[in-house]
Design a protein around this motif. Structure first.
Motif, PDB file in Angstrom:
ATOM      1  N   GLY A  28       0.792  -1.223   0.000  1.00  0.00           N
ATOM      2  CA  GLY A  28       0.000   0.000   0.000  1.00  0.00           C
ATOM      3  C   GLY A  28       0.820   1.267   0.000  1.00  0.00           C
ATOM      4  O   GLY A  28       0.256   2.364   0.111  1.00  0.00           O
ATOM      5  N   GLU A  29       2.139   1.149  -0.150  1.00  0.00           N
ATOM      6  CA  GLU A  29       2.980   2.341  -0.194  1.00  0.00           C
ATOM      7  C   GLU A  29       2.721   3.139  -1.468  1.00  0.00           C
ATOM      8  O   GLU A  29       2.230   2.616  -2.470  1.00  0.00           O
ATOM      9  N   ARG A  30       3.097   4.411  -1.439  1.00  0.00           N
ATOM     10  CA  ARG A  30       2.824   5.309  -2.565  1.00  0.00           C
ATOM     11  C   ARG A  30       3.483   4.845  -3.853  1.00  0.00           C
ATOM     12  O   ARG A  30       2.881   4.927  -4.929  1.00  0.00           O
ATOM     13  N   ASP A  31       4.706   4.349  -3.785  1.00  0.00           N
ATOM     14  CA  ASP A  31       5.390   3.917  -5.002  1.00  0.00           C
ATOM     15  C   ASP A  31       4.699   2.718  -5.630  1.00  0.00           C
ATOM     16  O   ASP A  31       4.768   2.524  -6.845  1.00  0.00           O
ATOM     17  N   GLN A  32       4.039   1.909  -4.809  1.00  0.00           N
ATOM     18  CA  GLN A  32       3.254   0.820  -5.368  1.00  0.00           C
ATOM     19  C   GLN A  32       2.070   1.370  -6.154  1.00  0.00           C
ATOM     20  O   GLN A  32       1.763   0.900  -7.257  1.00  0.00           O
ATOM     21  N   TYR A  33       1.400   2.373  -5.612  1.00  0.00           N
ATOM     22  CA  TYR A  33       0.288   2.992  -6.331  1.00  0.00           C
ATOM     23  C   TYR A  33       0.763   3.611  -7.643  1.00  0.00           C
ATOM     24  O   TYR A  33       0.043   3.590  -8.649  1.00  0.00           O
ATOM     25  N   VAL A  34       1.963   4.180  -7.627  1.00  0.00           N
ATOM     26  CA  VAL A  34       2.535   4.705  -8.870  1.00  0.00           C
ATOM     27  C   VAL A  34       2.631   3.593  -9.910  1.00  0.00           C
ATOM     28  O   VAL A  34       2.234   3.760 -11.074  1.00  0.00           O
ATOM     29  N   ALA A  35       3.154   2.438  -9.500  1.00  0.00           N
ATOM     30  CA  ALA A  35       3.282   1.303 -10.423  1.00  0.00           C
ATOM     31  C   ALA A  35       1.921   0.851 -10.932  1.00  0.00           C
ATOM     32  O   ALA A  35       1.776   0.509 -12.118  1.00  0.00           O
ATOM     33  N   LEU A  36       0.918   0.858 -10.060  1.00  0.00           N
ATOM     34  CA  LEU A  36      -0.416   0.402 -10.458  1.00  0.00           C
ATOM     35  C   LEU A  36      -1.029   1.310 -11.512  1.00  0.00           C
ATOM     36  O   LEU A  36      -1.851   0.865 -12.320  1.00  0.00           O
ATOM     37  N   GLY A  37      -0.665   2.587 -11.513  1.00  0.00           N
ATOM     38  CA  GLY A  37      -1.145   3.492 -12.544  1.00  0.00           C
ATOM     39  C   GLY A  37      -0.233   3.559 -13.751  1.00  0.00           C
ATOM     40  O   GLY A  37      -0.688   3.724 -14.889  1.00  0.00           O
ATOM     41  N   LEU A  38       1.062   3.417 -13.510  1.00  0.00           N
ATOM     42  CA  LEU A  38       2.054   3.614 -14.568  1.00  0.00           C
ATOM     43  C   LEU A  38       2.017   2.512 -15.621  1.00  0.00           C
ATOM     44  O   LEU A  38       2.079   2.787 -16.829  1.00  0.00           O
ATOM     45  N   ILE A  39       1.907   1.255 -15.198  1.00  0.00           N
ATOM     46  CA  ILE A  39       2.001   0.154 -16.162  1.00  0.00           C
ATOM     47  C   ILE A  39       0.817   0.132 -17.125  1.00  0.00           C
ATOM     48  O   ILE A  39       1.015   0.038 -18.346  1.00  0.00           O
ATOM     49  N   PRO A  40      -0.446   0.242 -16.665  1.00  0.00           N
ATOM     50  CA  PRO A  40      -1.530   0.371 -17.653  1.00  0.00           C
ATOM     51  C   PRO A  40      -1.348   1.590 -18.560  1.00  0.00           C
ATOM     52  O   PRO A  40      -1.652   1.526 -19.759  1.00  0.00           O
ATOM     53  N   PHE A  41      -0.856   2.675 -17.994  1.00  0.00           N
ATOM     54  CA  PHE A  41      -0.656   3.905 -18.773  1.00  0.00           C
ATOM     55  C   PHE A  41       0.294   3.668 -19.934  1.00  0.00           C
ATOM     56  O   PHE A  41      -0.013   4.010 -21.089  1.00  0.00           O
ATOM     57  N   ILE A  42       1.440   3.081 -19.644  1.00  0.00           N
ATOM     58  CA  ILE A  42       2.433   2.937 -20.715  1.00  0.00           C
ATOM     59  C   ILE A  42       2.023   1.841 -21.705  1.00  0.00           C
ATOM     60  O   ILE A  42       2.357   1.917 -22.893  1.00  0.00           O
ATOM     61  N   LEU A  43       1.310   0.801 -21.254  1.00  0.00           N
ATOM     62  CA  LEU A  43       0.824  -0.210 -22.195  1.00  0.00           C
ATOM     63  C   LEU A  43      -0.183   0.397 -23.163  1.00  0.00           C
ATOM     64  O   LEU A  43      -0.192   0.077 -24.361  1.00  0.00           O
ATOM     65  N   LEU A  44      -1.026   1.279 -22.655  1.00  0.00           N
ATOM     66  CA  LEU A  44      -1.982   1.955 -23.528  1.00  0.00           C
ATOM     67  C   LEU A  44      -1.265   2.930 -24.454  1.00  0.00           C
ATOM     68  O   LEU A  44      -1.685   3.135 -25.606  1.00  0.00           O
ATOM     69  N   GLN A  45      -0.179   3.527 -23.991  1.00  0.00           N
ATOM     70  CA  GLN A  45       0.623   4.373 -24.882  1.00  0.00           C
ATOM     71  C   GLN A  45       1.181   3.565 -26.052  1.00  0.00           C
ATOM     72  O   GLN A  45       1.160   4.017 -27.201  1.00  0.00           O
ATOM     73  N   ILE A  46       1.673   2.350 -25.758  1.00  0.00           N
ATOM     74  CA  ILE A  46       2.211   1.489 -26.815  1.00  0.00           C
ATOM     75  C   ILE A  46       1.106   1.108 -27.800  1.00  0.00           C
ATOM     76  O   ILE A  46       1.301   1.116 -29.023  1.00  0.00           O
ATOM     77  N   ALA A  47      -0.062   0.765 -27.247  1.00  0.00           N
ATOM     78  CA  ALA A  47      -1.186   0.421 -28.127  1.00  0.00           C
ATOM     79  C   ALA A  47      -1.552   1.597 -29.025  1.00  0.00           C
ATOM     80  O   ALA A  47      -1.856   1.427 -30.213  1.00  0.00           O
ATOM     81  N   THR A  48      -1.505   2.801 -28.483  1.00  0.00           N
ATOM     82  CA  THR A  48      -1.816   4.003 -29.263  1.00  0.00           C
ATOM     83  C   THR A  48      -0.772   4.234 -30.353  1.00  0.00           C
ATOM     84  O   THR A  48      -1.112   4.540 -31.509  1.00  0.00           O
ATOM     85  N   THR A  49       0.480   4.067 -30.003  1.00  0.00           N
ATOM     86  CA  THR A  49       1.556   4.318 -30.971  1.00  0.00           C
ATOM     87  C   THR A  49       1.520   3.331 -32.127  1.00  0.00           C
ATOM     88  O   THR A  49       1.698   3.718 -33.295  1.00  0.00           O
ATOM     89  N   TYR A  50       1.289   2.046 -31.827  1.00  0.00           N
ATOM     90  CA  TYR A  50       1.388   1.012 -32.856  1.00  0.00           C
ATOM     91  C   TYR A  50       0.042   0.529 -33.379  1.00  0.00           C
ATOM     92  O   TYR A  50      -0.010  -0.441 -34.145  1.00  0.00           O
ATOM     93  N   GLY A  51      -1.024   1.181 -32.973  1.00  0.00           N
ATOM     94  CA  GLY A  51      -2.327   0.800 -33.496  1.00  0.00           C
ATOM     95  C   GLY A  51      -2.803  -0.560 -33.044  1.00  0.00           C
ATOM     96  O   GLY A  51      -3.576  -1.229 -33.748  1.00  0.00           O
ATOM     97  N   LEU A  52      -2.361  -1.004 -31.887  1.00  0.00           N
ATOM     98  CA  LEU A  52      -2.814  -2.286 -31.357  1.00  0.00           C
ATOM     99  C   LEU A  52      -4.226  -2.131 -30.789  1.00  0.00           C
ATOM    100  O   LEU A  52      -4.579  -1.077 -30.262  1.00  0.00           O
ATOM    101  N   PRO A  53      -5.036  -3.179 -30.874  1.00  0.00           N
ATOM    102  CA  PRO A  53      -6.437  -3.050 -30.447  1.00  0.00           C
ATOM    103  C   PRO A  53      -6.575  -2.964 -28.929  1.00  0.00           C
ATOM    104  O   PRO A  53      -5.846  -3.610 -28.179  1.00  0.00           O
ATOM    105  N   TYR A  54      -7.523  -2.151 -28.502  1.00  0.00           N
ATOM    106  CA  TYR A  54      -7.882  -2.051 -27.092  1.00  0.00           C
ATOM    107  C   TYR A  54      -9.267  -1.417 -27.021  1.00  0.00           C
ATOM    108  O   TYR A  54      -9.686  -0.726 -27.969  1.00  0.00           O
ATOM    109  N   PRO A  55     -10.009  -1.624 -25.938  1.00  0.00           N
ATOM    110  CA  PRO A  55     -11.344  -1.024 -25.827  1.00  0.00           C
ATOM    111  C   PRO A  55     -11.236   0.498 -25.790  1.00  0.00           C
ATOM    112  O   PRO A  55     -10.597   1.057 -24.903  1.00  0.00           O
TER     113      PRO A  55
END
Length: 541
Positions: free
Chosen positions: A147-174
């Protein structure tokens, strides 16, 4: 990274029902021992102080007067759900923190799954094992700092960057996920803004590789820009005392508290481990090139996440949580590929899951003897501070070498902690500056500045004692700071305001506390005994 023609997206077949049930059962068996122990273990001092600070803020107190918190305000408001649940008597704070953090992990996993599920080069096996690794990294690997703050950062950061990759390369996502993931991810990243390095690099990467100079209209850029601008504005207008008074002192003093050598050595050690992980995909002949690139990308993100770890310079384990989360995702995909090279797909998936569980528990073993919520009732400091129950201004002040013990004692005893400071974090750099000047060495902080700050902080300490009038003060003795003996009373009493207020206190006792009672099974369970002088406020005062 994911270059190449992307075939038409077709729904990936679900795992056979029997395999799904078996996998879920084994994963639950791996996770439940952690969940059972973690839900019962005493909450971490950082979280308890941040929640206490938020309560004070919600009660109408200003940050400089009652909450001299070094972290920006967002770090407090992140915990508003468990604080309000406790305030409304729905769920005690320590259980609320556990439940809220579990919910955060679940939401992050759901976002990752939704983003990845239609990527054409990932099978259901890949999704399950990657998310399992991510969950284990954010549960088992967090140890007592769940529950530390850096864990919350990771919980937001990883979906964020995966969606960035999907946006850049046109990969499908909802498509409906775009704004929720980018906005929520940006808010969580702002808890530790230096973790915005990876999203910023990905924006630059998109601009260069796709020759799209108008990235300023892309949703990830807009989310980062809008949330950052609003956060700066909100901090300036609503928490101006933090921006103009607290933050400058934090910036000056924290830079002189950095464990630079330790942080550098640890960062290089972890980097060398990640370099080994980076080599694995190149040994995986026959792996889909795009899957290999995804593993390499996640590993490189883990490496980049070591930059904020080094920049913070405190060498705290929880500062590694984002890097660990990235590495766990990459390693999970890699270990599945190796397992399925030697076993059929279904047994290989199960073998990879069991291997992950064994590995993570071997790195961070369970601590069944670590103090539980109920244990604090019997601890000596809890009983000591509860002596004032029923008295006016019932509260206590405590000087301890760090934050540990203090805020757990306050929370589990129900007796307020009577200070605006989480810990006396400003003492080591000021004390070191004075000692350096006294021995003819250049002080890390200009001596005149150090003297002014010492007076300023001493007066704030005196004001806390005067306004909150804690009946009890518990002062650690025989303490060394950077190799020099430190006497709390003598050092602060050099200031006339503090000396006048401290005259209301009389030493009544000396008690001993064993670290092993409070940190059983951890690195601090080393036989250390700390002595405290106990001071009582004179009844006439």
């Amino acid at each position: 990274m994911m270059s190449g023609a992307v075939p038409e997206s077709t729904p990936v077949a679900a795992l056979p029902r029997g395999l799904s049930v078996l996998y879920a059962g084994i994963f639950a068996a791996i996770l439940l021992p952690w969940a059972w122990l973690q839900s019962r273990q005493a909450s971490h001092s950082d979280l308890l102080w941040l929640c206490d600070s938020l309560r004070r803020l919600l009660d109408g107190h200003k940050m400089t007067d009652y909450i001299y918190e070094t972290n920006p305000p967002l770090n407090l408001f992140t915990y508003i759900v468990p604080v309000m649940l406790d305030k409304w008597a729905v769920l005690p704070l320590h259980y609320g923190l556990f439940a809220f953090s579990c919910a955060m992990v679940a939401l992050s996993c759901a976002a990752i799954y939704a983003i990845l599920k239609d990527w054409p080069f990932l099978r259901r096996h890949d999704l399950w094992i990657m998310i399992s690794g991510f969950v284990l990294a954010n549960t088992v690997m967090t140890g007592s700092q769940f529950g530390e703050r850096d864990q919350y950062v990771a919980l937001g950061l990883i979906p964020f960057i995966l969606l960035q990759i999907a946006t850049t390369y046109g990969l499908p996502y909802p498509k409906w996920m775009k704004w929720p993931v980018f906005l929520c991810g940006a808010v969580l990243i702002l808890m530790k803004p230096h973790h915005g390095l990876i999203p910023t690099l990905l924006l630059a990467h998109r601009m260069i590789t796709r020759r799209r100079w108008a990235i300023f209209f892309d949703p990830d850029f807009i989310a980062l820009a809008v949330t950052t601008s609003l956060y700066i504005a909100a901090t300036w207008f609503f928490f101006n005392d933090y921006a103009t008074k607290i933050m400058p002192n934090v910036a000056l003093l924290y830079t002189n508290m950095r464990e630079e050598k330790t942080s550098a050595v640890l960062a290089l050690l972890y980097l060398s481990m990640l370099v080994v992980l980076l080599l694995f995909p190149f040994l995986s002949t026959g792996m889909d090139q795009r899957k290999r690139n995804l593993i390499l990308f996640l590993t490189i993100c883990a490496m980049i996440s070591l930059v904020p770890f080094y920049v913070q310079g405190m060498a705290f384990a929880y500062h590694l949580f984002p890097a660990i989360s990235f590495a766990a995702c990459a390693f999970s995909l890699q270990i599945l590929w190796f397992a399925q090279r030697f076993l059929p797909h279904a047994p290989g998936l199960i073998a990879a899951l069991i291997a992950l569980g064994c590995l993570f528990y071997s790195v961070v073993p369970l601590k069944p003897d670590f103090p539980r919520h109920s244990d604090y009732a019997a601890f000596p400091l809890t009983k000591l501070v509860q002596r004032c129950k029923g008295q006016e201004h019932c509260s206590f002040f405590m000087f301890h070498p760090n934050m540990g013990v203090v805020h757990e004692t306050a929370h589990y005893s129900g007796i307020p902690y009577a200070s605006r400071f989480a810990a006396l974090w400003f003492v080591p750099p000021l004390f070191a500056a004075e000692n350096a000047a006294a021995t003819g060495h250049p002080p890390p902080i200009p001596l005149e500045t150090a003297r002014k700050l010492r007076t300023q902080f001493s007066e704030m300490m005196a004001q806390d004692l005067m306004t909150q009038k804690p009946p009890l003060a518990i002062i650690a003795k025989d303490i060394e700071i950077r190799g020099k003996s430190f006497d709390f009373v003598a050092w602060f009493s050099a200031d006339p305001a503090f000396r006048a207020e401290w005259a209301h206190y009389k030493k009544t006792d000396t008690v001993e506390v064993r670290y092993s009672d409070y940190f059983t099974g951890s690195a601090y369970d080393n036989g250390t005994v700390i002595k405290y002088d106990v001071y009582a406020r004179k009844t006439a005062d």
